[in-house]
Each structure stands twice: as structure tokens, then as C-alpha cells.
Design a protein around this motif. Structure first.
Motif, PDB file in Angstrom:
ATOM      1  N   LEU A  12       0.841  -1.190   0.000  1.00  0.00           N
ATOM      2  CA  LEU A  12       0.000   0.000   0.000  1.00  0.00           C
ATOM      3  C   LEU A  12       0.875   1.238   0.000  1.00  0.00           C
ATOM      4  O   LEU A  12       1.368   1.669   1.030  1.00  0.00           O
ATOM      5  N   ARG A  54      -3.381   7.076  -3.443  1.00  0.00           N
ATOM      6  CA  ARG A  54      -4.238   5.944  -3.116  1.00  0.00           C
ATOM      7  C   ARG A  54      -5.643   6.449  -2.770  1.00  0.00           C
ATOM      8  O   ARG A  54      -6.648   5.891  -3.201  1.00  0.00           O
ATOM      9  N   THR A  55      -5.713   7.543  -2.012  1.00  0.00           N
ATOM     10  CA  THR A  55      -7.000   8.116  -1.623  1.00  0.00           C
ATOM     11  C   THR A  55      -7.802   8.556  -2.845  1.00  0.00           C
ATOM     12  O   THR A  55      -9.017   8.331  -2.907  1.00  0.00           O
ATOM     13  N   LEU A  57      -7.525   7.355  -5.920  1.00  0.00           N
ATOM     14  CA  LEU A  57      -7.967   6.144  -6.622  1.00  0.00           C
ATOM     15  C   LEU A  57      -9.196   5.546  -5.943  1.00  0.00           C
ATOM     16  O   LEU A  57     -10.177   5.180  -6.609  1.00  0.00           O
ATOM     17  N   GLU A  58      -9.161   5.456  -4.623  1.00  0.00           N
ATOM     18  CA  GLU A  58     -10.288   4.893  -3.883  1.00  0.00           C
ATOM     19  C   GLU A  58     -11.533   5.756  -4.052  1.00  0.00           C
ATOM     20  O   GLU A  58     -12.639   5.243  -4.234  1.00  0.00           O
ATOM     21  N   LEU A  61     -13.062   5.292  -7.572  1.00  0.00           N
ATOM     22  CA  LEU A  61     -13.831   4.053  -7.667  1.00  0.00           C
ATOM     23  C   LEU A  61     -15.135   4.140  -6.882  1.00  0.00           C
ATOM     24  O   LEU A  61     -16.177   3.663  -7.340  1.00  0.00           O
ATOM     25  N   ALA A  62     -15.104   4.752  -5.717  1.00  0.00           N
ATOM     26  CA  ALA A  62     -16.306   4.880  -4.896  1.00  0.00           C
ATOM     27  C   ALA A  62     -17.364   5.749  -5.573  1.00  0.00           C
ATOM     28  O   ALA A  62     -18.562   5.531  -5.379  1.00  0.00           O
TER      29      ALA A  62
END
Length: 71
Positions: A12, A54-55, A57-58, A61-62
Motif C-alpha cells: 500500500l 491511493r486516496t 484512486l479509492e 472508484l467509490a
């Protein structure tokens, strides 16, 4: 031994290169750049390199609508 630019599922990172972000999303680098250019996916510059957190990307997707059909 792992191939270059392969992403390990248990790794991660805080930010990913455009290529690695594409690999995680299952799309090409060109698609990641297109998402960034249309402001659907945020990107940042770190030491002259474009990265996707990463945040972000998340969050991307959300925010996608659920898919309930074929295709």
C-alpha cells in the motif's frame, strides 16, 4: 521474481505512477491520462513526476455508479 512495474496486492503506497495506477484500475496509461484531463481522477506532481494518490484512486472508484448489466 516479480516483473518490473508489477504491483503487489499487499503493498500500500501513498501514491502511484500513472502506469501503476492504470495497472491497479485495469486500464491503460492513456485511459488514466484521459481521466485526469477530464478531471474525473485527480493527479499531483511530486518532484516533476505525475502521481495518483491511493486516496484519489479509492475515491474515484467509490464515485463510479454501480454496474448492473452485461458488458
Amino acid at each position: 521474481m516479480n516483473a518490473p512495474n508489477s504491483i503487489q496486492p499487499d503493498t500500500l503506497k501513498l501514491a502511484y505512477s500513472v502506469g501503476d495506477a492504470g495497472a491497479l484500475l485495469g486500464v491503460s496509461k492513456a485511459t488514466v491520462y484521459r481521466l485526469m484531463n477530464t478531471r474525473k481522477l485527480a493527479a499531483r506532481k511530486v518532484a516533476g513526476r505525475t502521481v495518483v494518490t491511493r486516496t484519489d484512486l479509492e475515491g474515484f472508484l467509490a464515485d463510479l455508479p454501480p454496474h448492473h448489466g452485461k458488458g
